[in-house]
Design an enzyme around this catalytic site. Structure first.
Site, mmCIF file in Angstrom:
data_model
loop_
_atom_site.group_PDB
_atom_site.id
_atom_site.type_symbol
_atom_site.label_atom_id
_atom_site.label_comp_id
_atom_site.label_asym_id
_atom_site.label_seq_id
_atom_site.Cartn_x
_atom_site.Cartn_y
_atom_site.Cartn_z
ATOM 1 N N ALA A 133 0.830 -1.206 0.000
ATOM 2 C CA ALA A 133 0.000 0.000 0.000
ATOM 3 C C ALA A 133 0.865 1.256 0.000
ATOM 4 O O ALA A 133 2.003 1.239 0.476
ATOM 5 C CB ALA A 133 -0.934 0.012 1.215
ATOM 6 N N ASP A 134 0.298 2.317 -0.536
ATOM 7 C CA ASP A 134 0.968 3.616 -0.512
ATOM 8 C C ASP A 134 -0.107 4.701 -0.450
ATOM 9 O O ASP A 134 -1.185 4.548 -1.040
ATOM 10 C CB ASP A 134 1.835 3.812 -1.749
ATOM 11 C CG ASP A 134 2.792 4.986 -1.590
ATOM 12 O OD1 ASP A 134 3.805 4.829 -0.873
ATOM 13 O OD2 ASP A 134 2.518 6.067 -2.148
#
Length: 229
Positions: free
Chosen positions: A105-106
């Site tokens: 995730a970012d």
């Protein structure tokens, strides 16, 4: 969904806590990549970076844990070394093995086309808060899920609009020079002290914290269903 063994490719304590809140007990394996992307559109930036993180951890798991690969191999082999068909018990055992899924995730904050990552100094945090106060901005999170046994992957982005109330110079300075902004995209944490300045949100609250819980769960269900076909 109980058959999923989730690997979180992130050291974010907030993402870990969100996953625990929705019923998972993920293992944490931090990606070793240096974050870099040629993308410029926020949604594409976070999707690209989330994909890089998930692929890095997935590749390391496959390279260092051969039994992971063997799980997939068992599906296509019905003959034992002696030439006998494998037993129903062996097939049942392989089905009981948990589906291993890597989650990368970012998250970024964006306003006026400018992408705000994590501040490198309190001065930079103060600059970010000045850009956000009294206005509405967007928080974009990208998520990539990779099923190690099935080889299937899924990448998506979630966007939430956040309205920040007007802040005084003293409020901006005091918050920016606290410890809270330094490991957070956009220089603030909605779940912390900065919550007092939030005037409203449109979209998923957990997305602003760092991981869109509902979208992650539904995407895991989709990936899991596809892996059974």
């Amino acid at each position: 969904m109980k058959e999923i063994r989730l690997i979180l490719a992130s050291q974010s304590p907030r993402r870990l806590e969100i996953l625990r809140q929705i019923g998972f007990q993920p293992e944490v394996i931090v990606s070793g990549i240096e974050e870099h992307t040629e993308e410029t559109i926020p949604e594409r930036v976070v999707m690209d970076l989330s994909r890089q993180k998930a692929e890095n951890v997935a590749a390391r798991l496959v390279a260092t844990r051969m039994p992971m690969k063997n799980l997939a191999d068992r599906k296509s082999h019905t003959k034992a070394v002696s030439g006998r068909e494998t037993s129903g018990q062996e097939s049942a055992d392989s089905r009981r093995e948990p589906a291993v899924v890597v989650l990368g995730a970012d998250t970024v904050v964006c306003t006026d086309g400018r992408i705000l990552g994590k501040p490198h100094s309190h001065e930079e945090a103060e600059e970010m808060i000045r850009l956000l106060q009294g206005r509405t901005h967007q928080v974009c999170s990208g998520v990539t899920l990779i099923g190690l046994r099935s080889g299937r992957s899924l990448t998506f982005a979630e966007k939430t609009e956040v309205e920040v109330a007007p802040m005084t110079n003293e409020e901006i300075h005091d918050y920016a020079y606290s410890a809270e902004p330094m490991d957070k995209a956009g220089g603030y944490g909605i779940q912390g002290f900065f919550g007092r300045y939030i005037a409203g949100i449109r979209g998923d609250y957990t997305n602003v914290v760092g991981l869109p819980a509902g979208a992650v769960y539904q995407s895991l269900k989709q990936l899991f269903r596809e892996g059974q076909r």
